[in-house]
Design an enzyme around this catalytic site. Structure first.
Site, short mmCIF file in Angstrom:
data_model
loop_
_atom_site.label_atom_id
_atom_site.label_comp_id
_atom_site.label_asym_id
_atom_site.label_seq_id
_atom_site.Cartn_x
_atom_site.Cartn_y
_atom_site.Cartn_z
N THR A 36 0.82 -1.21 0.00
CA THR A 36 0.00 0.00 0.00
C THR A 36 0.85 1.26 0.00
O THR A 36 0.46 2.28 -0.57
CB THR A 36 -0.93 0.00 1.22
N SER A 83 1.26 -7.46 -0.56
CA SER A 83 1.98 -8.39 0.32
C SER A 83 1.25 -9.71 0.54
O SER A 83 1.86 -10.67 1.00
CB SER A 83 2.29 -7.73 1.66
N THR A 116 1.31 -4.05 4.45
CA THR A 116 1.02 -4.30 5.87
C THR A 116 0.46 -5.69 6.15
O THR A 116 0.61 -6.21 7.25
CB THR A 116 0.00 -3.28 6.42
N ASP A 117 -0.17 -6.32 5.16
CA ASP A 117 -0.88 -7.58 5.42
C ASP A 117 0.04 -8.69 5.91
O ASP A 117 -0.35 -9.50 6.76
CB ASP A 117 -1.64 -8.04 4.18
#
EC number: 3.5.1.1
Length: 348
Positions: A36, A83, A116-117
């Protein structure tokens, strides 16, 4: 002629002082992997449905010119993906690349932009496999780069600040977002959408960044980086480890499927402190008879899973299922001895 010489003298002095200032700054490599933080949307108000990994590393760096006052930065586009598409093979190569960079005298630290995932998984993998005490900092964002009040630029600036600070050496791999410095061992994503999502609820953060200053508060006792036994610099692949979830009516056939697909390890995301149903117990025992190593963790998000002689499998200590999977993969590159693997989980 005299005026010309004076101008030339001033110009030479300018370049000398500029070069001298640059020489005093730390040399930081920014490895971009996507996510992101490199995302792009159609409008400034769009914070969902955007394309992750749309922007290149040079664009990210140029959006934050202040980083060049903190360090001599060099960008490298390692990958550019969301990710959730990150794989063990990619993270393995990422660790190997970071080790190559940190072995150089002209590199003082590395910043890695990431989605971030799954950033907590990649960060913990490098936490266990980087063979240097130089700072390695993962950074991410919850809003795409095109959003109004995007969080990525400030996060990147603070990540470079942390990576270039001498206090950051020897602290293991860190994750920097929203003014907070978290250890890869403990940090986890706790909210699907909000900016303040990464937390280490039980253990706390390593430090914070306030007013352009870093305040370190903690160190971790768990082993990492230069004190870790795991060395992936010569590896080409990782053992297959799956996560199975515990819930009411959880079926035994999930274990059958994992066995049939040739897994070497299973992490069980259990209820409570790693509780297992009668069906799960049967599945675990079947897997263990086939030589599969089983680790019991907890789906609760916090807490230690203690040993229980009445239940099959090893325990994850305080690692959540995602972190436990990373450690089990690395453990299986060295041994399949349950006693040794259990000690790894209490040590790392």
């Amino acid at each position: 002629m005299e005026r010309w010489f004076k101008s030339l003298f001033v110009l030479v002095l300018f370049f000398v002082f500029t070069a001298s200032a640059a020489d005093k700054l730390p040399n930081i490599v920014i490895l971009a992997t996507g996510g992101t933080i490199a995302g792009s949307a159609a409008t400034g108000t769009q914070t969902t449905g955007y394309k992750a990994g749309a922007l290149g590393v040079d664009t990210l760096i140029n959006a934050v010119p202040e980083v060049k006052k903190l360090a001599n930065v060099k960008g490298e586009q390692f990958s550019n993906m969301a990710s959730e598409n990150m794989t063990g093979d990619v993270v393995l190569k990422l660790s190997q690349r970071v080790n190559e960079l940190l072995a150089r005298d002209d590199v003082d630290g590395v910043v890695i932009t990431h989605g971030t995932d799954t950033v907590e998984e990649s960060a913990y993998f490098l936490h266990l496999t980087v063979k240097s005490d130089k700072p390695v900092v993962f950074v991410a964002a919850m809003r795409p780069a095109t959003a109004i009040s995007a969080d990525g630029p400030m996060n990147l600036l603070e990540a470079v600040r942390v990576a270039g600070d001498k206090q950051s050496r020897g602290r293991g791999v860190m994750v920097v977002l929203n003014d907070r410095i978290g250890s890869a061992r403990y940090i986890t994503k706790t909210n699907a959408s909000t900016l303040d999502t990464f937390k280490a609820n039980e253990e706390g953060y390593l430090g914070v960044i306030i007013g352009n200053r870093i305040y370190y508060q903690n160190r971790i006792d768990k082993l990492h980086t230069t004190r870790s036994v795991f060395d992936v610099r010569g590896l080409t692949s990782l053992p297959k480890v799956d996560i199975l979830y515990g819930y009411q009516d959880d079926p035994e056939y999930l274990y059958d499927a994992a066995i049939q697909h040739g897994v070497k390890g299973i992490v069980y995301a259990g209820m409570g402190a790693g509780s297992v149903s009668v069906r799960g117990i049967a599945g675990m025992r079947k897997a263990m008879e086939k030589g599969v190593v089983v680790i019991r963790s907890t789906r609760t998000g916090n807490g230690i899973v203690p040993p229980d002689e009445e239940l099959p499998g090893l325990v994850s200590d305080s690692l959540n299922p995602a972190h436990a999977r990373i450690l089990l993969m690395l453990a299986l590159t060295r041994t399949s001895d349950p006693k040794v693997i259990q000690e790894y989980f209490h040590t790392y």
